[in-house]
Every structure is written in C-alpha cells, then in structure tokens.
Design an enzyme around this catalytic site. Structure first.
Site, short mmCIF file in Angstrom:
data_model
loop_
_atom_site.label_atom_id
_atom_site.label_comp_id
_atom_site.label_asym_id
_atom_site.label_seq_id
_atom_site.Cartn_x
_atom_site.Cartn_y
_atom_site.Cartn_z
N ILE A 1 75.46 49.67 38.13
CA ILE A 1 75.03 49.80 39.52
C ILE A 1 74.41 51.18 39.71
O ILE A 1 74.95 52.18 39.27
CB ILE A 1 76.20 49.56 40.51
CG1 ILE A 1 75.72 49.65 41.97
CG2 ILE A 1 77.38 50.47 40.23
CD1 ILE A 1 76.73 49.16 43.00
N CYS A 2 73.24 51.20 40.34
CA CYS A 2 72.54 52.43 40.69
C CYS A 2 72.02 53.13 39.44
O CYS A 2 71.27 52.58 38.66
CB CYS A 2 73.43 53.31 41.56
SG CYS A 2 72.55 54.64 42.43
N GLY A 3 72.41 54.36 39.19
CA GLY A 3 71.88 55.19 38.13
C GLY A 3 71.89 54.60 36.73
O GLY A 3 70.93 54.78 35.98
N THR B 1 71.29 51.78 35.75
CA THR B 1 70.17 50.85 35.54
C THR B 1 69.01 51.60 34.87
O THR B 1 68.23 51.01 34.13
CB THR B 1 69.71 50.20 36.85
OG1 THR B 1 69.26 51.21 37.76
CG2 THR B 1 70.82 49.38 37.48
#
Length: 191
Positions: A100-102, A104
């Site tokens: 999730i978020c970073g 990726t």
C-alpha cells in the site's frame, strides 16, 4: 498456525495495514508476525515502538501466507535492495504480497508488477519516481487492485486494501466480508 508477515521499519505508515492485521490476527487460522531488516526497535510514523518478531532472513516460508508492505518515506528514498530476494521468493512460491502506498514504487521499480494489474498513488506518482517501467501498461486507476497474488493500493485506501487481503486469505466468507467492508464505508447519519 499460518503466518502473515508485516514488514516494519522506521517511519512506517502504521495506519495503512492496521485494519488488515487486526482482522487477520483475530482469526483462528493466522497469526501476524512483524519482520524487520534487523532486530532493532523501529518507530512508526505515529510514534509507536515495535520490536520486530524476526528479521528478513528468519522468515519461515513454509508457514507464510502473505507479506504485507506498508507505506513510509523509505520507499521513495531507498531502493530497499535487501527486500528484493524476499519479495521474489514470496512471488516464486505463489505466496501473496500486499503493498500500500510507497511500496508500490518498490514493486514497480524492481519488475514485480511486470505482468500484473496494479495501482498506486497515481500513474504520475510512479512516473515521477521511477519513470517508465515494465508493466506500466497494466496500471489500473482504482483504490486497491488484487491480481495473481499481488495486492496494491493507494495510500488512502486502507479499507479497500484490508478487504482485498482478507479476501485473498479467505478470512471471511463473501457475505461477511461485504458486511465488514460496508460497515467501514457506509456513512452514518443521526436521524
């Protein structure tokens, strides 16, 4: 008991995996274990101190059911080379990886989404950090995407991220999972 591994590191966005790990840990089938780059105490973005249960080289892949990678500034500023073989092994063994978020950015940068539909904090976000990447044509503009054992989500989609993880692990049946999701996403108004 099967293990859901949660990567912990200084500055991790502790709220992003919160719902997922709480529901996983409440189930009778799974236990959440924190995994760190070393055994040193990490301090999350929210100021919570965590002593990792194990290090990356102590992961028991035979009992592993998922690797959860929460966000944090580390992902934008560091290539996180120590994690490449770990994520590669999870994928090679068909054990789900959720980011999730970073993280990726990490998955995209290192070719882990080359053949997988995925999402992030926006196509422009990924391009600004890594430019064009293999699999960029499979980017989907959705809060959370689950494809071939890889779950990706944007940083404000912790509920959708948790739903996709709980679905992947069959923590709840379809009806219960829908009710769980609706509980968090339905606006409540006083009459």
């Amino acid at each position: 008991m099967k293990i859901a591994y949660l990567l912990v590191f200084d500055g991790l966005s502790d709220w992003e995996p919160g719902l997922a790990v709480a529901e996983i840990n409440k189930s009778n089938n799974y236990q959440v274990k924190t995994v760190g780059f070393n055994q040193k105490i990490v301090i999350t973005m929210g100021g919570v101190s965590i002593v990792p249960d194990c290090t990356l080289n102590e992961i028991n892949y035979n009992d592993a059911v998922i690797l959860i990678l929460p966000g944090g500034e580390m992902w934008e500023n560091d290539l996180v080379m120590d994690l490449i073989p770990v994520v590669g092994k999870f994928i090679d063994l068909s054990i789900p990886v959720a980011a999730i978020c970073g993280p990726t950015v990490f998955l995209s940068r290192h070719g882990f989404v080359e053949n997988v539909e995925h999402t992030s904090n926006g196509r422009g976000y990924l391009k600004s950090l890594i430019g064009e990447y293999k699999g960029g044509n499979l980017y989907v503009n959705q809060p959370s995407v689950s494809d071939k054992g890889i779950i990706t989500a944007n940083g404000i989609a912790s509920v959708e991220f948790a739903r996709d993880i709980l679905d992947e692990l069959n923590v709840y049946d379809e009806k219960t999972l829908k009710s769980w999701y609706d509980f968090f996403k339905t606006p409540w108004l006083d009459d």
